[in-house]
Enzyme design. Structure first.
Site, PDB file in Angstrom:
ATOM      1  N   ARG A  35      26.140  11.521  -8.308  1.00 44.35           N
ATOM      2  CA  ARG A  35      25.215  11.101  -9.369  1.00 44.35           C
ATOM      3  C   ARG A  35      24.473  12.305  -9.940  1.00 44.35           C
ATOM      4  NH1 ARG A  35      26.044   6.801  -6.291  1.00 44.35           N
ATOM      5  NH2 ARG A  35      25.677   4.667  -7.062  1.00 44.35           N
ATOM      6  N   SER A 212      25.794  -4.132  -2.741  1.00 47.60           N
ATOM      7  CA  SER A 212      25.343  -2.733  -2.681  1.00 47.60           C
ATOM      8  C   SER A 212      24.215  -2.413  -3.659  1.00 47.60           C
ATOM      9  CB  SER A 212      26.535  -1.788  -2.928  1.00 47.60           C
ATOM     10  OG  SER A 212      27.558  -2.012  -2.001  1.00 47.60           O
ATOM     11  N   GLU A 331      29.361  -0.499   2.972  1.00 48.67           N
ATOM     12  CA  GLU A 331      30.074   0.687   3.439  1.00 48.67           C
ATOM     13  C   GLU A 331      29.882   0.923   4.938  1.00 48.67           C
ATOM     14  OE1 GLU A 331      27.183   4.359   2.265  1.00 48.67           O
ATOM     15  OE2 GLU A 331      27.787   3.019   0.646  1.00 48.67           O
TER      16      GLU A 331
END
Length: 450
Positions: A35, A212, A331
């Site tokens: 990011r 998420s 995850e």
């Protein structure tokens, strides 16, 4: 493009012969690194990304941005952000984005989803291709959304890779509806580039599920830190609606946090062996999903303390089953499933149906591989039911999925003769994992991938 190598080398997962006592430095967060690279590339001035993760995924991202014209200088430098803080640093120099160019996404979700919106701001054709598995991963919602916002994309009607973005140097932006039930990355992909769209963007999630969420919060927080105005459901906006105003992105001097999800196998080692592991530099405040490990692994039998040295986690050697909704932290499922297979009672992992569309179908893969070692795992509609049974050695296949490899290593701590196929796939986000694992155990690296 990149072909996934047919690696069949087997790595003998080390078995712990005593309680683990170790201090571990985990590399930087992949989610933050990638990011940060995108935001720095779109900024109005140069910036720094310090302590970045150097892995396959981050290398794919930096190579892609370079192909679009962004300057990325890799140095070892002292940071102005903190006295005495030094180490690897990448200086990002924004430039007018241009093609023609080809982007190799590998099998990195952040690259295949975050960069097509960036490519709409370039001039010229930008082709996206990747590993064979990348063709199967969901991308259609991003493609459709970008077309709604004014982009021209040629995907031969597949709604998937490979594709070509016909960049026009700008994108109008506006309001778009998207079903992000398969991945929160669909939302983050649009938000990250939105400040550069003429009208910014209003993203409306119309699906029944949104997994998420911490990753979307991470995206929003990083946008705001770069000077962007973002309205979110948490800040009083409409439910499942995010608005990003158009405007310049500030160049930043950012220190990347350790990847807390990649700390999971080391914390699991303390839990399983009744030892103590300290993870250096664990942040006191973070948007990373991996921070949930403190609660989850404590519920499974350990205890932890956040100190100036980092997170100190201690196990008793007794592992309890857990019934947990992992929809926000999917995850973490492979590592939790591995620990649950060694527990003293049944576990139910819920809210993770979307994992069927990750690097591999993680629910099917975990079921097959744990059961192949003698386990009792069944798939549910949205997760896994794990009934502990005595496990035995055998080959644990990874399906080119880094979290499958670390899950197998976790089981190998307590089960002799577990062989991990292609442990080198951990390089996706955790370079040098075999050496880090051996160092934690006080053993010499051995076998394939060491």
């Amino acid at each position: 493009m990149t072909e996934t190598p047919a690696l069949h080398a087997l790595w003998p997962a080390p078995t712990a012969d005593s309680a683990v006592q170790a201090t571990v430095t985990v590399p930087g967060s992949k989610s933050v690194t990638n990011r940060a690279l995108v935001l720095a590339a779109l900024a109005s001035e140069p910036g720094w990304v310090r302590r970045p993760l150097r892995s396959r995924d981050s290398q794919l991202m930096s190579d892609a941005l370079r192909a679009l014209g962004v300057g990325i200088e890799e140095t070892v430098s002292s940071s102005s952000a903190g006295e005495g803080d030094s180490g690897e640093a990448w200086r990002i120099i924004p430039a007018a984005l241009h093609g023609p160019a080809t982007v190799d996404v590998g099998n990195a979700g952040t690259v295949m989803r975050f960069l097509p919106p960036v490519a709409t701001l370039a001039t010229g054709d930008i082709r996206f291709d990747g590993d064979p598995r990348s063709y199967e991963r969901p991308l259609g919602q991003v493609i459709t959304a970008l077309r709604t916002l004014g982009a021209r994309i040629d995907d031969d009607g597949r709604g998937a890779l490979p594709l070509t973005v016909q960049g026009g140097g700008a994108l109008e932006g506006g309001t778009v509806e998207i079903d992000a039930s398969n991945s929160s990355q669909f939302v983050s992909a649009l938000l990250l580039s939105a400040p550069r769209f003429n009208q910014g963007v209003e993203v409306r999630h119309v699906g029944t599920n949104l997994p998420s969420m911490p990753h979307i919060r991470m995206t929003v927080e990083m946008l705001r830190a770069a000077g962007v105005q973002v309205d979110t459901p948490e800040s009083g906006g409409e439910k499942n609606v995010w608005r990003v105003a158009p405007g310049a992105l500030l160049g930043r001097d950012l220190i990347v946090e350790p990847d807390l999800s990649n700390a999971q196998p080391f914390l699991a080692a303390a839990l399983i062996t009744g030892g103590t592991v300290t993870i250096r530099d664990w942040p006191r405040r973070t948007t990373q999903p991996g921070d949930a490990l403190r609660r989850i692994f404590t519920d499974m039998g350990g205890s932890c303390e956040l100190t100036d040295a980092g997170l100190v986690f201690t196990g008793t050697g007794k592992i309890h089953g857990i019934d947990v909704d992992l929809s926000e932290v999917g995850e973490l499922t492979p590592g939790i499933a591995a620990v649950a297979a060694l527990a003293d009672s049944e576990s139910v992992l819920r809210g993770v149906a979307h994992l069927r569309m990750h690097e591999t179908d993680r629910l099917a893969a975990l079921t097959k591989e744990i059961n192949g070692l003698g386990g009792d795992v069944t798939e549910t509609e949205d997760g896994l039911r794990i009934r502990p049974r005595p496990l035995h050695g055998g080959t644990f296949h990874t399906y080119d999925d880094h979290r499958m490899a670390t899950a197998g290593a976790i089981i190998g701590l307590a089960v002799q003769d577990v062989l991990i196929e292609n442990v080198a796939t951990t390089a996706k986000t955790l370079p040098d994992f075999p050496k880090m694992w051996a160092d934690m155990l006080g053993q010499e690296p051995s076998g394939a991938g060491a």
